[in-house]
Design a protein around this motif. Structure first.
Motif, PDB file in Angstrom:
ATOM      1  N   GLU A 114      18.458   6.758  13.237  1.00  0.00           N
ATOM      2  CA  GLU A 114      17.844   7.001  14.545  1.00  0.00           C
ATOM      3  C   GLU A 114      18.579   8.120  15.275  1.00  0.00           C
ATOM      4  O   GLU A 114      19.781   8.299  15.093  1.00  0.00           O
ATOM      5  CB  GLU A 114      17.881   5.697  15.367  1.00  0.00           C
ATOM      6  N   PRO A 115      17.865   8.944  16.062  1.00  0.00           N
ATOM      7  CA  PRO A 115      16.494   8.733  16.550  1.00  0.00           C
ATOM      8  C   PRO A 115      15.396   9.213  15.597  1.00  0.00           C
ATOM      9  O   PRO A 115      14.219   9.179  15.960  1.00  0.00           O
ATOM     10  CB  PRO A 115      16.470   9.559  17.841  1.00  0.00           C
ATOM     11  N   TYR A 116      15.765   9.685  14.414  1.00  0.00           N
ATOM     12  CA  TYR A 116      14.756  10.162  13.482  1.00  0.00           C
ATOM     13  C   TYR A 116      14.051   8.976  12.817  1.00  0.00           C
ATOM     14  O   TYR A 116      14.668   7.941  12.559  1.00  0.00           O
ATOM     15  CB  TYR A 116      15.380  11.058  12.421  1.00  0.00           C
ATOM     16  N   ARG A 263      14.098  22.792  15.202  1.00  0.00           N
ATOM     17  CA  ARG A 263      15.037  22.422  16.256  1.00  0.00           C
ATOM     18  C   ARG A 263      14.335  21.744  17.423  1.00  0.00           C
ATOM     19  O   ARG A 263      14.868  20.808  18.018  1.00  0.00           O
ATOM     20  CB  ARG A 263      15.785  23.656  16.748  1.00  0.00           C
ATOM     21  N   ALA A 266      13.850  18.045  16.693  1.00  0.00           N
ATOM     22  CA  ALA A 266      15.120  17.328  16.762  1.00  0.00           C
ATOM     23  C   ALA A 266      15.559  17.120  18.209  1.00  0.00           C
ATOM     24  O   ALA A 266      15.997  16.023  18.594  1.00  0.00           O
ATOM     25  CB  ALA A 266      16.188  18.086  15.971  1.00  0.00           C
ATOM     26  N   GLU A 267      15.436  18.148  19.019  1.00  0.00           N
ATOM     27  CA  GLU A 267      15.858  18.043  20.416  1.00  0.00           C
ATOM     28  C   GLU A 267      14.976  17.064  21.182  1.00  0.00           C
ATOM     29  O   GLU A 267      15.465  16.297  22.028  1.00  0.00           O
ATOM     30  CB  GLU A 267      15.827  19.420  21.063  1.00  0.00           C
ATOM     31  N   LEU A 269      13.398  14.416  19.973  1.00  0.00           N
ATOM     32  CA  LEU A 269      13.721  13.045  19.573  1.00  0.00           C
ATOM     33  C   LEU A 269      15.047  12.600  20.177  1.00  0.00           C
ATOM     34  O   LEU A 269      15.189  11.450  20.614  1.00  0.00           O
ATOM     35  CB  LEU A 269      13.781  12.948  18.042  1.00  0.00           C
ATOM     36  N   ARG A 270      16.014  13.495  20.226  1.00  0.00           N
ATOM     37  CA  ARG A 270      17.297  13.139  20.831  1.00  0.00           C
ATOM     38  C   ARG A 270      17.147  12.887  22.320  1.00  0.00           C
ATOM     39  O   ARG A 270      17.784  11.996  22.883  1.00  0.00           O
ATOM     40  CB  ARG A 270      18.320  14.227  20.560  1.00  0.00           C
ATOM     41  N   ALA A 271      16.265  13.672  22.982  1.00  0.00           N
ATOM     42  CA  ALA A 271      16.045  13.460  24.406  1.00  0.00           C
ATOM     43  C   ALA A 271      15.369  12.111  24.663  1.00  0.00           C
ATOM     44  O   ALA A 271      15.720  11.407  25.619  1.00  0.00           O
ATOM     45  CB  ALA A 271      15.168  14.589  24.960  1.00  0.00           C
ATOM     46  N   ALA A 273      15.676   9.463  22.787  1.00  0.00           N
ATOM     47  CA  ALA A 273      16.677   8.422  22.537  1.00  0.00           C
ATOM     48  C   ALA A 273      17.673   8.336  23.684  1.00  0.00           C
ATOM     49  O   ALA A 273      18.134   7.255  24.049  1.00  0.00           O
ATOM     50  CB  ALA A 273      17.406   8.715  21.225  1.00  0.00           C
ATOM     51  N   GLY A 274      17.981   9.475  24.271  1.00  0.00           N
ATOM     52  CA  GLY A 274      18.949   9.479  25.357  1.00  0.00           C
ATOM     53  C   GLY A 274      18.392   8.867  26.619  1.00  0.00           C
ATOM     54  O   GLY A 274      19.121   8.299  27.412  1.00  0.00           O
TER      55      GLY A 274
END
Length: 274
Positions: A114-116, A263, A266-267, A269-271, A273-274
């Motif tokens: 995660e977050p993928y 990119r 990826a950014e 998905l990370r956002a 998750a955050g």
């Protein structure tokens, strides 16, 4: 989603005796009797006698031939039975306490990705485990496709599943159907054949004027391009299986991970998750 048990069909034997089965697998692998015999440390004459039923192979030789032919573990049991030997490989239910370590390891693997998105499927594409990245992609999919045992092919290609959101649906659908055709040739499963006929029959929306062309894109592999929350996310799929499995259940599990292909994905998905 957590790891859950699933039932599996037993593949029917193609012909009587181990000889016809071995010959069918050898021809499928496009090997001559001499080539296979050399790989298995035997002789073409002995292999010919086995295939015609004039000689009964030892259990050791039969398993060695199956290994050289890359016969699936389930089908190796069929070979052993046809030759008069006891099955060598058990089929332990996934919820059996003996597989506690396996289930725990899979859960840790999925959470760690995660977050993928990542999920685990069996030989019939039934989803037995998935992480929050997959649940994010499936948001809005009707409950009838999510329970009691969600199927990855239905979830992806059903007109009420992900299909309307997939921007390169024709390309991705062709990839999945070709993958299923290879699996059907390998496993000879009636259940898999029925699933293929079902999902291949799902309607494919016609191309609309001005729609994004499905042409080669600048990625190192065919991406899955899916719309989510007003954005187009691009993923590259990777599938992993267990090395040298000694149990049918374990042998038929596959871990699929969706790697962000750019990119921006990826950014995003990370956002989330955050």
């Amino acid at each position: 989603m957590s790891v859950a048990a699933s039932a599996r069909p037993v593949s029917p034997a193609a012909g009587s005796g181990a000889g016809p089965l071995l010959r069918a697998w050898r021809e499928r692998r496009r090997l001559s009797q001499l080539e296979l015999a050399l790989r298995a440390g035997s002789s073409a004459r002995h292999l010919s006698f086995i295939e015609t039923g004039r000689s009964r192979p030892s259990e050791e030789l039969l398993l060695r031939l199956a290994e050289r032919l890359q016969v699936p573990v389930r089908e190796r049991n069929a070979l052993l039975l046809a030759a008069g030997y006891a099955p060598r490989y058990p089929e332990t239910p996934l919820d059996d306490p003996a597989l506690d370590g396996l289930r725990d390891g899979l859960e840790r693997l999925l959470r760690g990705y995660e977050p993928y998105p990542a999920l685990v499927v069996d030989a019939g594409y039934t989803v037995v485990a998935a992480n929050r990245g997959i649940e994010m992609l499936l948001a809005g999919v009707p409950e009838k496709l999510l329970s009691p045992a969600p199927n990855a092919m239905r979830l992806t290609l059903h007109p009420e599943g992900l299909a309307p959101r997939i921007r390169n649906l024709r390309q991705w659908r062709g990839h999945l159907l070709a993958q299923m055709e290879r699996d059907i040739a390998l496993h000879r499963s009636d259940r898999l054949r029925a699933l293929y006929e079902e999902v291949a029959g799902y309607p494919v929306p016609p191309k609309e004027p001005g729609a994004e062309p499905e042409e080669p894109v600048p990625y190192f592999a065919l991406p899955l391009r899916v719309e989510h929350a007003g954005r187009i996310l691009s993923f590259i799929s990777s599938i992993s299986t267990f090395n040298t499995p000694m149990d049918i259940t374990v042998a038929e599990l596959a871990v699929e991970t969706l790697l962000p292909a750019d990119r921006a994905t990826a950014e995003h998905l990370r956002a989330l998750a955050g």
